[in-house]
Every structure is written in structure tokens, then in C-alpha cells.
Design a protein around this motif. Structure first.
Motif, PDB file in Angstrom:
ATOM      1  N   SER A  80       0.818  -1.212   0.000  1.00 17.31           N
ATOM      2  CA  SER A  80       0.000   0.000   0.000  1.00 17.31           C
ATOM      3  C   SER A  80       0.855   1.268   0.000  1.00 17.31           C
ATOM      4  O   SER A  80       0.388   2.334  -0.321  1.00 17.31           O
ATOM      5  CB  SER A  80      -0.932   0.010   1.208  1.00 17.31           C
ATOM      6  N   GLU A  81       2.116   1.123   0.347  1.00 18.63           N
ATOM      7  CA  GLU A  81       3.006   2.293   0.316  1.00 18.63           C
ATOM      8  C   GLU A  81       3.498   2.583  -1.096  1.00 18.63           C
ATOM      9  O   GLU A  81       4.390   3.389  -1.296  1.00 18.63           O
ATOM     10  CB  GLU A  81       4.223   2.041   1.206  1.00 18.63           C
ATOM     11  N   GLY A  82       2.952   1.900  -2.065  1.00 13.16           N
ATOM     12  CA  GLY A  82       3.442   2.076  -3.427  1.00 13.16           C
ATOM     13  C   GLY A  82       4.633   1.181  -3.640  1.00 13.16           C
ATOM     14  O   GLY A  82       4.746   0.141  -3.018  1.00 13.16           O
ATOM     15  N   LYS A  83       5.533   1.625  -4.469  1.00 15.22           N
ATOM     16  CA  LYS A  83       6.671   0.792  -4.806  1.00 15.22           C
ATOM     17  C   LYS A  83       7.578   0.621  -3.589  1.00 15.22           C
ATOM     18  O   LYS A  83       7.970   1.601  -2.967  1.00 15.22           O
ATOM     19  CB  LYS A  83       7.456   1.492  -5.913  1.00 15.22           C
ATOM     20  N   PRO A  84       7.889  -0.606  -3.197  1.00 16.36           N
ATOM     21  CA  PRO A  84       8.799  -0.742  -2.062  1.00 16.36           C
ATOM     22  C   PRO A  84      10.164  -0.138  -2.398  1.00 16.36           C
ATOM     23  O   PRO A  84      10.532  -0.061  -3.572  1.00 16.36           O
ATOM     24  CB  PRO A  84       8.920  -2.258  -1.848  1.00 16.36           C
ATOM     25  N   SER A  85      10.874   0.285  -1.351  1.00 16.79           N
ATOM     26  CA  SER A  85      12.137   0.980  -1.598  1.00 16.79           C
ATOM     27  C   SER A  85      13.231   0.037  -2.080  1.00 16.79           C
ATOM     28  O   SER A  85      14.261   0.467  -2.540  1.00 16.79           O
ATOM     29  CB  SER A  85      12.603   1.679  -0.336  1.00 16.79           C
ATOM     30  N   GLN A  86      12.972  -1.265  -1.950  1.00 13.77           N
ATOM     31  CA  GLN A  86      13.998  -2.200  -2.376  1.00 13.77           C
ATOM     32  C   GLN A  86      14.178  -2.102  -3.887  1.00 13.77           C
ATOM     33  O   GLN A  86      13.257  -2.386  -4.650  1.00 13.77           O
ATOM     34  CB  GLN A  86      13.582  -3.604  -1.992  1.00 13.77           C
ATOM     35  N   ALA A  87      15.348  -1.670  -4.309  1.00 12.62           N
ATOM     36  CA  ALA A  87      15.534  -1.404  -5.715  1.00 12.62           C
ATOM     37  C   ALA A  87      15.937  -2.657  -6.481  1.00 12.62           C
ATOM     38  O   ALA A  87      15.639  -2.787  -7.656  1.00 12.62           O
ATOM     39  CB  ALA A  87      16.594  -0.339  -5.894  1.00 12.62           C
ATOM     40  N   HIS A  88      16.599  -3.559  -5.825  1.00 12.24           N
ATOM     41  CA  HIS A  88      17.160  -4.699  -6.538  1.00 12.24           C
ATOM     42  C   HIS A  88      16.816  -6.002  -5.820  1.00 12.24           C
ATOM     43  O   HIS A  88      17.091  -6.131  -4.639  1.00 12.24           O
ATOM     44  CB  HIS A  88      18.675  -4.531  -6.618  1.00 12.24           C
ATOM     45  N   PRO A  89      16.222  -6.973  -6.545  1.00  5.41           N
ATOM     46  CA  PRO A  89      15.799  -8.212  -5.865  1.00  5.41           C
ATOM     47  C   PRO A  89      16.967  -8.998  -5.264  1.00  5.41           C
ATOM     48  O   PRO A  89      16.749  -9.862  -4.416  1.00  5.41           O
ATOM     49  CB  PRO A  89      15.108  -9.020  -6.977  1.00  5.41           C
ATOM     50  N   PHE A  90      18.196  -8.735  -5.683  1.00  5.19           N
ATOM     51  CA  PHE A  90      19.328  -9.479  -5.116  1.00  5.19           C
ATOM     52  C   PHE A  90      20.058  -8.688  -4.030  1.00  5.19           C
ATOM     53  O   PHE A  90      21.164  -9.025  -3.650  1.00  5.19           O
ATOM     54  CB  PHE A  90      20.292  -9.909  -6.234  1.00  5.19           C
ATOM     55  N   ALA A  91      19.399  -7.613  -3.553  1.00  6.44           N
ATOM     56  CA  ALA A  91      20.028  -6.824  -2.476  1.00  6.44           C
ATOM     57  C   ALA A  91      19.529  -7.265  -1.104  1.00  6.44           C
ATOM     58  O   ALA A  91      20.065  -6.852  -0.086  1.00  6.44           O
ATOM     59  CB  ALA A  91      19.747  -5.337  -2.679  1.00  6.44           C
ATOM     60  N   PHE A  92      18.485  -8.097  -1.049  1.00  3.83           N
ATOM     61  CA  PHE A  92      17.923  -8.520   0.244  1.00  3.83           C
ATOM     62  C   PHE A  92      17.572 -10.002   0.155  1.00  3.83           C
ATOM     63  O   PHE A  92      16.571 -10.372  -0.447  1.00  3.83           O
ATOM     64  CB  PHE A  92      16.661  -7.682   0.539  1.00  3.83           C
ATOM     65  N   LEU A  93      18.418 -10.846   0.724  1.00  7.88           N
ATOM     66  CA  LEU A  93      18.222 -12.299   0.613  1.00  7.88           C
ATOM     67  C   LEU A  93      18.483 -12.963   1.965  1.00  7.88           C
ATOM     68  O   LEU A  93      19.460 -13.702   2.123  1.00  7.88           O
ATOM     69  CB  LEU A  93      19.190 -12.873  -0.445  1.00  7.88           C
ATOM     70  N   PRO A  94      17.635 -12.708   2.978  1.00  5.31           N
ATOM     71  CA  PRO A  94      17.960 -13.222   4.311  1.00  5.31           C
ATOM     72  C   PRO A  94      18.025 -14.744   4.386  1.00  5.31           C
ATOM     73  O   PRO A  94      18.718 -15.293   5.232  1.00  5.31           O
ATOM     74  CB  PRO A  94      16.825 -12.685   5.192  1.00  5.31           C
ATOM     75  N   PHE A  95      17.315 -15.437   3.501  1.00  3.67           N
ATOM     76  CA  PHE A  95      17.334 -16.903   3.548  1.00  3.67           C
ATOM     77  C   PHE A  95      18.134 -17.497   2.380  1.00  3.67           C
ATOM     78  O   PHE A  95      18.033 -18.682   2.090  1.00  3.67           O
ATOM     79  CB  PHE A  95      15.901 -17.446   3.507  1.00  3.67           C
ATOM     80  N   GLY A  96      18.915 -16.682   1.701  1.00  2.70           N
ATOM     81  CA  GLY A  96      19.696 -17.182   0.580  1.00  2.70           C
ATOM     82  C   GLY A  96      18.856 -17.249  -0.675  1.00  2.70           C
ATOM     83  O   GLY A  96      17.792 -16.621  -0.768  1.00  2.70           O
ATOM     84  N   PHE A  97      19.313 -18.051  -1.635  1.00  7.38           N
ATOM     85  CA  PHE A  97      18.624 -18.059  -2.929  1.00  7.38           C
ATOM     86  C   PHE A  97      18.813 -19.395  -3.642  1.00  7.38           C
ATOM     87  O   PHE A  97      19.864 -20.028  -3.526  1.00  7.38           O
ATOM     88  CB  PHE A  97      19.199 -16.936  -3.812  1.00  7.38           C
ATOM     89  N   GLY A  98      17.785 -19.783  -4.389  1.00 11.66           N
ATOM     90  CA  GLY A  98      17.904 -20.942  -5.283  1.00 11.66           C
ATOM     91  C   GLY A  98      17.834 -22.276  -4.560  1.00 11.66           C
ATOM     92  O   GLY A  98      17.325 -22.376  -3.450  1.00 11.66           O
ATOM     93  N   PRO A  99      18.383 -23.324  -5.193  1.00 12.90           N
ATOM     94  CA  PRO A  99      18.238 -24.674  -4.649  1.00 12.90           C
ATOM     95  C   PRO A  99      18.826 -24.832  -3.240  1.00 12.90           C
ATOM     96  O   PRO A  99      18.464 -25.759  -2.531  1.00 12.90           O
ATOM     97  CB  PRO A  99      19.018 -25.553  -5.635  1.00 12.90           C
ATOM     98  N   ARG A 100      19.737 -23.951  -2.855  1.00 12.75           N
ATOM     99  CA  ARG A 100      20.345 -24.103  -1.528  1.00 12.75           C
ATOM    100  C   ARG A 100      19.717 -23.178  -0.509  1.00 12.75           C
ATOM    101  O   ARG A 100      20.190 -23.071   0.635  1.00 12.75           O
ATOM    102  CB  ARG A 100      21.851 -23.823  -1.615  1.00 12.75           C
ATOM    103  N   MET A 101      18.647 -22.528  -0.909  1.00 10.05           N
ATOM    104  CA  MET A 101      17.982 -21.616   0.039  1.00 10.05           C
ATOM    105  C   MET A 101      17.665 -22.347   1.336  1.00 10.05           C
ATOM    106  O   MET A 101      17.459 -23.567   1.342  1.00 10.05           O
ATOM    107  CB  MET A 101      16.693 -21.106  -0.600  1.00 10.05           C
ATOM    108  N   CYS A 102      17.621 -21.601   2.432  1.00 10.37           N
ATOM    109  CA  CYS A 102      17.384 -22.153   3.766  1.00 10.37           C
ATOM    110  C   CYS A 102      16.296 -23.241   3.763  1.00 10.37           C
ATOM    111  O   CYS A 102      15.165 -22.999   3.323  1.00 10.37           O
ATOM    112  CB  CYS A 102      16.962 -21.022   4.699  1.00 10.37           C
ATOM    113  N   ALA A 103      16.647 -24.400   4.293  1.00 10.35           N
ATOM    114  CA  ALA A 103      15.695 -25.522   4.299  1.00 10.35           C
ATOM    115  C   ALA A 103      14.604 -25.328   5.351  1.00 10.35           C
ATOM    116  O   ALA A 103      13.563 -25.966   5.282  1.00 10.35           O
ATOM    117  CB  ALA A 103      16.455 -26.819   4.554  1.00 10.35           C
TER     118      ALA A 103
END
Ligand code: HEM
Length: 519
Positions: A445-468
Motif C-alpha cells: 500500500s506504500e506504493g513501490k517498495p524501496s527495495q531497488a534490486h531483488p538481489f540486495a535482500f536475501l535473508p534466507f539465501g537463494f535458489g536450490p540451496r535456500m534455507c531448508a
């Protein structure tokens, strides 16, 4: 000393024409703008020319960058996280660092476009550098399987696929919800009973008990009695686990003599690991025996029962998976609960907003259902914002199996790569007011989130090895925080919490919180 080192490093870089003169004086966010000439991708610069502290090892860099007022161990370990930010400030978005003592070099990535390139090349079996060399060595010595988070290749793929199948069933995580509700209610009761005359409770202690109880449910389908009859046993196990992580961090930054001779620190580590495995093995064997006799419909089985009854897994496989999930679950959710409480305590209005949202959805005695959990977007945004401000991992690691071009430099297959999203998560390049707790930034609802890049915030990692354990961790945190804010007004009366590097980034400071009962 620190200033001197920075000056020398900057002078060296200028002389190499790696850094413009502006970079020496401006903020972290404005240095090294990403200008990769198009020809770089075609004709990448050699690996040897990636900027970095040269022959000075990471330890050398840390020693020089960090305050010299503390003892050797404390200084560099505590400063590890800040040293990464310093590295980017001095050398730019791609930095090569010698790890020292024959451990080779590691490439630090600080540009989300490079992170994307690394993850895109992951393939079906991403390789990683194990988080704890010491655990790997201990398990090797005891002829144990290294565990999910330490394995690479086919063996990792086989075990991870089994976890994934058990987890991907539609009800896999939600099935636990009634028990997660119970644990949260018991925590509220336990906090009430533990309050001292100042209405304070020691959450370092209590969050550890809660995490143990939550991990026991997920992995063994068993209540462990951490808030009651087994509290001493629980505290002891949590302490052992924390000491393993602390000592492992220390051993990461000293000459690895322990790999060839049994040093006092290594002997201490073996004692701690022995004590931890003795307890974990009892729980694992008990669970395999109990859950192995389930005969019900596979689809209706709980995650752990499903795993235990998978025909393609041996008892050894199941033990390894359970051990990985148990030790990871135990170490991660407790600090995250503390960080969330701290952010809510430090932001009273936001705390009240969360309370209002929760109270609209469920009365304090009503359990959360899957449907009710979908109606807590603001609480979820607070948890997300806490992951941004207080990440518990320092980096996401990969060993690419193919040659890569990062920031215009060639990075050969087999090079350890650290993806340092933590530095980006506090950068004005990607987040407005990055040091402020602003959960609203994650709301649609705040409009576009401030996160500009999807790979700038990955607390659980990414892809097949992402946090189980991601979905379990999220559910546990949502339910427990919803319960706590509706039961108590929460305050933190001490200096702001910070983080200390102990393999994970753990809370540093006084973790006593004031809980004023609301009902
Ligand atoms: C609360 C917060 C947690 C955070 C922030 C977190 C974060 C992470 C991260 C960043 C990774 C590496 C991902 C990658 O390399 O792409 C990871 C791996 C892993 N996590 Fe978590 N985790 C959390 C909780 C848990 C819990 C509760 C469990 C178990 C129930 C768990 C089990 C694991 C396992 C087994 C791996 C290794 C996966 C593999 O290598 O295949 N984690 N976690």
C-alpha cells in the motif's frame, strides 16, 4: 593505526588507478559506481587484477582496520562484519582477499548484479564453503556425514531432495500450527513466571529455550520441556551450542594448527561437540524409533514422520538430516526473536500498530489459524524489516562450478565467492533511510517498495540451496510475536542492541526486556 592503514590502502589504490580521488572521501554509497564498459564482458580483466588488500590476509586487514584496544581474538572477530563494509569502501564492489595460512583467496561480491550472475550459474547443485570448518573437521574425525549445510555434489542433492519433497507438500508447515500456538502460549506463561521485580525477563535465556522447544517440535515432533521440567537440560544444551559457534568463529581467524595438532582450543571444541551430539543423538534415535512406526496416509504425515518413513533414505541419512535441521533451527530463531522484540520495543508506535492488527484477528486465547496468519501483513513487514537491519548470517557463500565474469573481471570456476548482501541491506543505494526501522517500506500500500534490486535482500539465501527451514522459521516467528505483543507491552531499557560475530551475527548487549502484562 586504523586511519594510517586506510590512508596507505587508498594511496596504493590511487597509484594503481583503481579508485578515483573522490572515492577516498565520499560515503560508501557513492563510491565505485557500476561502470562496466561493454567490452569488459567480452574481454574480461584477469583474476589477478581484482582489487583487494593484496598479500595482506583478511586477518591482517582486520587487525589493521579494527581497534587495537581489545585483545587479538575479540578485536577481529567482533569487527568482521564492519570490516566487510570497509573492504567495499576501499576497494569497490568486487574484492579479492587472501584468507591466509594456505586457505587461498575468496572473492567478495558487493554488487547485486554480480550476485545475480553467481546465482544464475548455480545450476542444480550449487556448491558452498561450509559455514563451520570446525564442525566439518569434527565430523570427519568421527567418520560422520558432514551434514546438509556442509555437503556438496550428488550426496547433498540426494538428501536435500528428500527434505524438499517432504516440505513441498501443501500442508507440510501449516500442520504444525496448532503446536506452534501451544509453544507460543507456553512462552507467554513462562515469561510471566520468570519476571523479576522490575518486570524484566532475560530473553537471551528464554529465547534459547523457546528455540529449542520449536526445533524439537519441527524435527522430532516432540515437546522437550524446555520451559519446565527440563529447563536445566535445555539451558545447558543451548549454552553448549552457543559456545560451539563462538569458538568456531575464533578458530576461523587463527592459523589452523588445530587441523594438524590437537591444540587446547580444538580439544575444547571436541568436548563441546561430543556433549552436543550425545544429546542430539538420543533425540534422533528416539524420534526415528517412534515415528518410523507410523502407518497413516503419507500426505497427512507431519514433515518429520514423512522423512523418517521415506523408503529411499537410510537411518544414517535421516539422522544427518535431523541433525542439520535441529542444530540450524536451534541457532537461528532465538537471535531473530530477540532482534524482533528489540525493534518493537524501540519503536513504541509500531509496536502498538502490530498489537492493533493482531487483536483484530485473534483474541489472546484464540489460536492462530492459517487464515488468521494471512491477515497480519504489518507484523510480517516488521519481521522482514528486522531481517534487513539484523541479519544473522554474514554472507551467502558459493563456489561457482563454471568460469564467471563479475564486474568485468574473470573469476575462474572453483573460486570461493562470498555474497555480502548485509552491506547492501544498509546502503542508501538500495534503501531509503537504511538505518531506520521502517516496516512500512515492505507494504504494497506504500506504493513501490524501496527495495531497488531483488538481489540486495536475501535473508534466507537463494535458489536450490535456500534455507531448508525458512517456512518453519517464519511461521514460528509470526505466531510467537503475535502472541507476545498481544500479551505484553514490551520495553528495552538498556543501550541499543548491536551484533557480534560468533559464526552467526548474534545479539550483543543487555537482552533483558520489560514485559508489562496487558491481560
Ligand atoms: C530464522 C532464521 C533463519 C535464517 C535467516 C536462515 C538463513 C539461512 C541461509 C542464508 C542459508 C544459506 C542459503 C543459501 O546458501 O542460499 C540457510 C541454510 C540452511 N538453513 Fe536456515 N535460516 C534460518 C532458520 C532455519 C531453521 C529454523 C532451520 C531448520 C529448521 C534452518 C535450516 C537450514 C539448513 C538445513 C540449511 C542448509 C541448506 C542446504 O545447504 O541445502 N534454517 N539458512
Amino acid at each position: 593505526m586504523e586511519r594510517l592503514y586506510l590512508k596507505l590502502a587508498v594511496r596504493y589504490l590511487r597509484s594503481c588507478r583503481l579508485l578515483s580521488s573522490a572515492a577516498a572521501t565520499t560515503s560508501i554509497d557513492s563510491v565505485n559506481p557500476k561502470v562496466v564498459p561493454p567490452e569488459a564482458a567480452i574481454d574480461p580483466k584477469p583474476f589477478s587484477s581484482i582489487p583487494g588488500p593484496g598479500r595482506i590476509s583478511m586477518i591482517g586487514a582486520l587487525r589493521k582496520l579494527r581497534s587495537s584496544t581489545k585483545t587479538f581474538d575479540e578485536a577481529e572477530i567482533r569487527g568482521y562484519f564492519d570490516a566487510l563494509a570497509d573492504l567495499q569502501k576501499i576497494y569497490g564492489d568486487l574484492v579479492k582477499v587472501e584468507q591466509g595460512w594456505g586457505r587461498g583467496s575468496v572473492v567478495h561480491v558487493f554488487d547485486p548484479e554480480d550476485s545475480k550472475t553467481v546465482f544464475n550459474a548455480d545450476g542444480r547443485q550449487p556448491h558452498i564453503v561450509p559455514l563451520q570448518e570446525t564442525t566439518q573437521k569434527y565430523r570427519e574425525m568421527k567418520k560422520m556425514n558432514p551434514g546438509l549445510g556442509n555437503l556438496n555434489g550428488e550426496e547433498w542433492y540426494r538428501l536435500r531432495s528428500a527434505v524438499q519433497q517432504a516440505m513441498m507438500r501443501p500442508q507440510a508447515v501449516l500442520q504444525y500450527l496448532p503446536f506452534v500456538n501451544q509453544v507460543a502460549d507456553d512462552l507467554v506463561k513462562h515469561i510471566k513466571e520468570s519476571l523479576d521485580p522490575k518486570e524484566e525477563a532475560d530473553m537471551r535465556r528464554i529465547a534459547g529455550r523457546w528455540a529449542l522447544e520449536a526445533a524439537g517440535l519441527t524435527v522430532f515432533e516432540k515437546r522437550l520441556g524446555s520451559f519446565g521440567e527440563n529447563v536445566k537440560w535445555a539451558d545447558n544444551l543451548v549454552d553448549i551450542n552457543r559456545e560451539i559457534f563462538r569458538l568456531s568463529a575464533k578458530l576461523k581467524f587463527v592459523a589452523p594448527f588445530y587441523k594438524v595438532v590437537s591444540t587446547p582450543k580444538w580439544r575444547k571444541m571436541v568436548g563441546l561437540e561430543d556433549a552436543f551430539y550425545k544429546e542430539a543423538t538420543k533425540l534422533i534415535n528416539e524420534a526415528i524409533e517412534k515415528l518410523g512406526n507410523e502407518t497413516g496416509n503419507e500426505e497427512e504425515m507431519f514433515f518429520a514422520s514423512h522423512l523418517v518413513n521415506k523408503k529411499e533414505l537410510t537411518k544414517k541419512d535421516i539422522s544427518v538430516i535431523m541433525l542439520s535441521l535441529f542444530s540450524d533451527g536451534l541457532s537461528t530463531t532465538a537471535p531473530m526473536l530477540i532482534y524482533n522484540l528489540y525493534n518493537l520495543a524501540a519503536n513504541k508506535e509500531i509496536q502498538q500498530q502490530v498489537r492493533d492488527e493482531v487483536n483484530k484477528v485473534a483474541k489472546p486465547w484464540e489460536p492462530f489459524t492459517p487464515e488468521k496468519l494471512t491477515k497480519l501483513p504489518f507484523l510480517k513487514a516488521c519481521i522482514k524489516e528486522t531481517f534487513r537491519l539484523f541479519p544473522i548470517g554474514t554472507e551467502i557463500s558459493r563456489i561457482s562450478q563454471v568460469d564467471l565474469v563479475l564486474s568485468g573481471y574473470k573469476v575462474p570456476a572453483g573460486t570461493p565467492i562470498d555474497i555480502n548482501t548485509n552491506v547492501l541491506m544498509r546502503s542508501t543505494r538500495f534503501f531509503t533511510d537504511p538505518n531506520e526501522f521502517r516496516p512500512q517500506r515492505w507494504l504494497r500500500s506504500e506504493g513501490k517498495p524501496s527495495q531497488a534490486h531483488p538481489f540486495a535482500f536475501l535473508p534466507f539465501g537463494f535458489g536450490p540451496r535456500m534455507c531448508a527451514g525458512r517456512r518453519f522459521a517464519e511461521q514460528d516467528l509470526q505466531v510467537v510475536l503475535a502472541r507476545l505483543v498481544s500479551a505484553f507491552a514490551i520495553q528495552h531499557r538498556y543501550s541499543p542492541l548491536t551484533q557480534v560475530y560468533e559464526t552467526l551475527l548474534l545479539p550483543d548487549g543487555n537482552c533483558h526486556f520489560t514485559f508489562t502484562p496487558i491481560y
